[in-house]
Design a protein around this motif. Structure first.
Motif, short mmCIF file in Angstrom:
data_model
loop_
_atom_site.label_atom_id
_atom_site.label_comp_id
_atom_site.label_asym_id
_atom_site.label_seq_id
_atom_site.Cartn_x
_atom_site.Cartn_y
_atom_site.Cartn_z
N LEU A 150 18.23 66.34 20.79
CA LEU A 150 19.29 67.45 20.41
C LEU A 150 19.16 69.03 20.97
O LEU A 150 19.74 70.09 21.28
CB LEU A 150 20.07 67.41 19.64
CG LEU A 150 20.79 65.69 19.80
CD1 LEU A 150 21.28 66.21 18.02
CD2 LEU A 150 21.91 65.99 20.45
N THR A 151 17.69 68.88 21.22
CA THR A 151 16.93 69.98 21.32
C THR A 151 17.18 71.21 23.22
O THR A 151 18.16 71.98 23.09
CB THR A 151 15.45 70.27 21.59
OG1 THR A 151 15.49 70.02 20.21
CG2 THR A 151 15.27 71.73 21.94
N PRO A 152 16.78 70.13 24.16
CA PRO A 152 17.26 69.86 25.68
C PRO A 152 18.61 69.80 25.44
O PRO A 152 19.20 70.88 26.77
CB PRO A 152 16.66 69.47 25.83
CG PRO A 152 16.24 68.13 25.48
CD PRO A 152 15.97 69.11 23.87
N TRP A 153 19.68 69.55 24.43
CA TRP A 153 21.43 69.73 24.99
C TRP A 153 21.41 70.74 24.54
O TRP A 153 22.67 71.03 25.19
CB TRP A 153 21.75 68.87 24.14
CG TRP A 153 23.00 68.33 24.02
CD1 TRP A 153 24.33 68.84 23.36
CD2 TRP A 153 23.51 67.19 24.77
NE1 TRP A 153 25.15 68.14 23.68
CE2 TRP A 153 25.22 67.34 24.32
CE3 TRP A 153 23.58 65.84 26.13
CZ2 TRP A 153 26.08 66.77 25.35
CZ3 TRP A 153 24.68 65.03 26.11
CH2 TRP A 153 25.46 65.27 26.01
N ALA A 154 21.25 71.35 24.01
CA ALA A 154 21.65 72.57 23.07
C ALA A 154 21.77 73.70 23.55
O ALA A 154 22.06 74.40 24.32
CB ALA A 154 20.82 72.87 21.24
N ILE A 155 20.48 73.28 24.24
CA ILE A 155 20.11 74.72 24.95
C ILE A 155 20.67 74.38 26.79
O ILE A 155 20.98 75.81 26.88
CB ILE A 155 18.01 74.58 25.78
CG1 ILE A 155 17.51 74.66 24.03
CG2 ILE A 155 17.45 75.16 26.76
CD1 ILE A 155 16.06 74.85 25.04
N ALA A 156 20.46 73.50 27.03
CA ALA A 156 21.39 73.31 28.42
C ALA A 156 23.04 73.28 28.01
O ALA A 156 23.60 74.43 28.72
CB ALA A 156 21.26 71.57 28.78
N ARG A 157 23.70 73.20 26.93
CA ARG A 157 25.31 73.11 26.74
C ARG A 157 24.78 75.13 26.30
O ARG A 157 26.14 75.49 25.95
CB ARG A 157 25.35 72.85 26.16
CG ARG A 157 25.35 70.79 26.49
CD ARG A 157 26.06 71.16 27.74
NE ARG A 157 27.20 71.62 27.15
CZ ARG A 157 28.73 70.36 27.09
NH1 ARG A 157 28.19 69.34 26.55
NH2 ARG A 157 29.42 70.98 26.92
#
Length: 181
Positions: A150-157
């Motif tokens: 979820l960290t890369p998800w949050a960053i990408a989104r």
């Protein structure tokens, strides 16, 4: 005296995890990271996965002695006591969860990427995993997996609301689990 130290620990978490990061980024706070604007169907699917994953995690808690020791059942208490415990645990959870997620998925993520644009995000799973080394290994590994996903998800989104909501769902499932098992 123990109550004073617990109160101080909660105050420390509020200051260190929420207030200080908020003060450090108040001038350039991007509020869009904390809205449902831009959410798509896949975001809700991820929340569904968190819901199912949280239920699976409660099954692991039920059969893992180390986790049962730190998350003991409230099932032996009368319903009124379980509801009181659930309410106080919910308030306690809300007191640290917002700060935890803000610090990791917004403040640290943005700062780490400014320093190391490609790999800086990995600082967040490392930080969260180190913090969870005090917990039994299944919880530590689960936090690592959660953070890696979820960290890369949050960053990408460019949105920290999904990890916060997913984390909240899992914490709520834990409260329900403790109250009924």
């Amino acid at each position: 005296m123990a109550g004073v130290s617990v109160a101080h620990w909660h105050l420390f978490k509020f200051i260190a995890w929420f207030l200080l990061p908020l003060l450090f980024c108040a001038r350039d706070l991007d509020r869009s990271w904390f809205t449902f604007h831009g959410w798509r169907r896949v975001d809700f699917i991820v929340l569904g996965v968190a819901l199912v994953g949280g239920i699976a995690a409660m099954m692991v808690v039920a059969v893992t002695p180390g986790l049962r020791a730190i998350y003991p059942s409230w099932g032996q208490f009368p319903l009124s006591d379980r509801l009181l415990l659930a309410g106080s645990t919910l308030l306690w959870t809300l007191s640290w969860l917002a700060g935890w997620e803000f610090m990791h998925r917004y403040w640290m993520a943005r700062r780490a990427l400014a320093v190391l644009p490609r790999w800086g995000w990995l600082i967040i799973p490392v930080s969260e995993t180190i913090y969870h080394l005090q917990k039994p290994w299944p919880e530590t590994l689960a936090m690592l997996a959660f953070s890696l996903a979820l960290t890369p998800w949050a960053i990408a989104r460019r949105n920290a609301l999904l990890p916060f909501t997913a984390h909240l769902i899992i914490e709520l499932e834990l409260i329900v689990f403790l109250a009924i098992v």
